[in-house]
Enzyme design. Structure first.
Site, PDB file in Angstrom:
ATOM      1  N   ASP A 193      10.885  10.178  52.146  1.00 57.97           N
ATOM      2  CA  ASP A 193       9.629  10.152  52.855  1.00 57.97           C
ATOM      3  C   ASP A 193       8.928   8.826  52.547  1.00 57.97           C
ATOM      4  O   ASP A 193       8.925   8.377  51.402  1.00 57.97           O
ATOM      5  CB  ASP A 193       8.807  11.339  52.290  1.00 57.97           C
ATOM      6  CG  ASP A 193       7.595  11.647  53.123  1.00 57.97           C
ATOM      7  OD1 ASP A 193       7.710  12.509  53.994  1.00 57.97           O
ATOM      8  OD2 ASP A 193       6.550  11.003  52.888  1.00 57.97           O
ATOM      9  N   GLU A 237       7.706  10.682  59.279  1.00 58.67           N
ATOM     10  CA  GLU A 237       8.132   9.558  58.432  1.00 58.67           C
ATOM     11  C   GLU A 237       9.181  10.023  57.422  1.00 58.67           C
ATOM     12  O   GLU A 237       9.373   9.404  56.385  1.00 58.67           O
ATOM     13  CB  GLU A 237       6.925   8.915  57.746  1.00 58.67           C
ATOM     14  CG  GLU A 237       6.262   9.742  56.650  1.00 58.67           C
ATOM     15  CD  GLU A 237       5.198  10.711  57.157  1.00 58.67           C
ATOM     16  OE1 GLU A 237       5.278  11.142  58.335  1.00 58.67           O
ATOM     17  OE2 GLU A 237       4.307  11.065  56.363  1.00 58.67           O
TER      18      GLU A 237
END
Ligand SMILES: [Mg+2]
Length: 320
Positions: A193, A237
């Site tokens: 992430d 993301e």
């Protein structure tokens, strides 16, 4: 005045009677076609292979192998190559049963001897029309296949990064798990992430955010570059990497390599609390041979580890 015919066909004419061959060849030649002649079926087959004619005109009754044999051989070859060459028999035989036998052998039409030039020309027209239609159909089929492949690619890939999307990841993960179970090798799944990505977007805008995600994808692809590795955009993301045939030690090295590569790339992050550049937090889970974890368990395990990496202060990878 002659009817305008499709010119320039390569036509194989087969007959053991030289006078028949000669008169048919004469007509075809005058119509502007290229003629290849054979006096027997076996020789005709060789010429067929060598010259790939557009059309075959063949006698039925010939010494040794007959015209039906030739048609069957041609159809057998075309079954393999997915082609079609019209075969027209020339015969004085007019009984219905023989005609049926010829069509069953792979013939497309019949001409009665002596062959009348006008009839011959008309049959050529009809066959050429069929050939053109078949070619068109093949072109459309090929286009459909291409469009289908593209649709399939789009369905499994992320438009922004070009990486696998969630669906592509699921497919690859299932396949990789099966493969590793079969070869009794470990498999590692990594979820990562981008740290403080929301702040990055807030500071620089969504366009810059998209660029950033593309660059992250490229960097991950550089690290996980074995042909069997898969990198996916898991959502937002978040990224996932499938590493078949990778034990814990290999996974740890890869995690270190990712951290190193991102430090080296130094993509500026103006609003991160952990570094001045883009960093990743990641969770790793390795499934050992014989443990038989399913995809959902692997994903949940990697997600747990990712959560821990964030809780421990981000910019790090955590494994079990
Ligand atoms: Mg004959």
């Amino acid at each position: 005045m002659t009817v305008q015919t499709s010119t320039g066909l390569r036509i194989l004419v087969v007959d053991d009677d030289e006078s028949v061959r000669g008169s048919v060849a004469y007509v075809l030649d005058r119509l502007g076609h290229q003629v290849i002649e054979a006096s027997g079926a076996a020789w005709a087959l060789e010429l067929f292979d060598r010259h790939q004619p557009h059309l075959v005109l063949s006698d039925v009754a010939m010494p040794v192998e007959d015209g039906y044999w030739l048609a069957r051989q041609i159809r057998e070859r075309e079954r393999v190559h997915n082609g079609w060459t019209p075969v027209i028999f020339m015969s004085s035989i007019s009984e219905a049963t023989r005609v049926a036998e010829g069509i069953a052998a792979g013939g497309d039409d019949y001409l009665t001897k002596p062959v009348h030039p006008v009839v011959l020309e008309a049959k050529l027209h009809a066959m050429e029309r069929l050939r053109a239609m078949r070619a068109q159909l093949q072109a459309v089929t090929e286009e459909l296949h291409r469009a289908n492949r593209e649709l399939q690619r789009q369905a499994s890939h992320d438009a922004l990064t070009g990486l696998l999307n969630r669906r592509g990841l699921d497919d690859h993960l299932d396949e990789a798990l099966r493969m590793c179970a079969r070869t009794r090798s470990p498999i590692t799944l990594m979820l990562c992430d981008v740290d403080f990505f929301k702040r990055y977007n807030d500071a620089l805008g969504h366009g810059a955010g998209d660029d950033c995600l593309r660059q992250v994808g490229t960097l991950l692809r550089q690290v996980a570059r074995r042909p069997m590795d898969s990198v996916a955009r898991f959502g937002g993301e978040e990224f996932a990497i499938i590493l078949p045939d990778t034990p814990r030690s290999g996974a740890r090295m890869l995690a270190q390599a990712i951290t190193r590569v991102f430090r080296g790339a130094a993509l500026p992050h103006p609003a991160s609390e952990v570094a001045s550049h883009i960093t990743l937090s990641g969770g790793l889970i390795t499934c050992d041979p014989g443990h038989g974890l399913v995809a959902a368990e692997l994903l949940a395990g990697a997600d747990d580890m990712l959560y821990r990496a964030k809780a421990l202060g981000r910019n790090q990878f955590v494994g079990p």
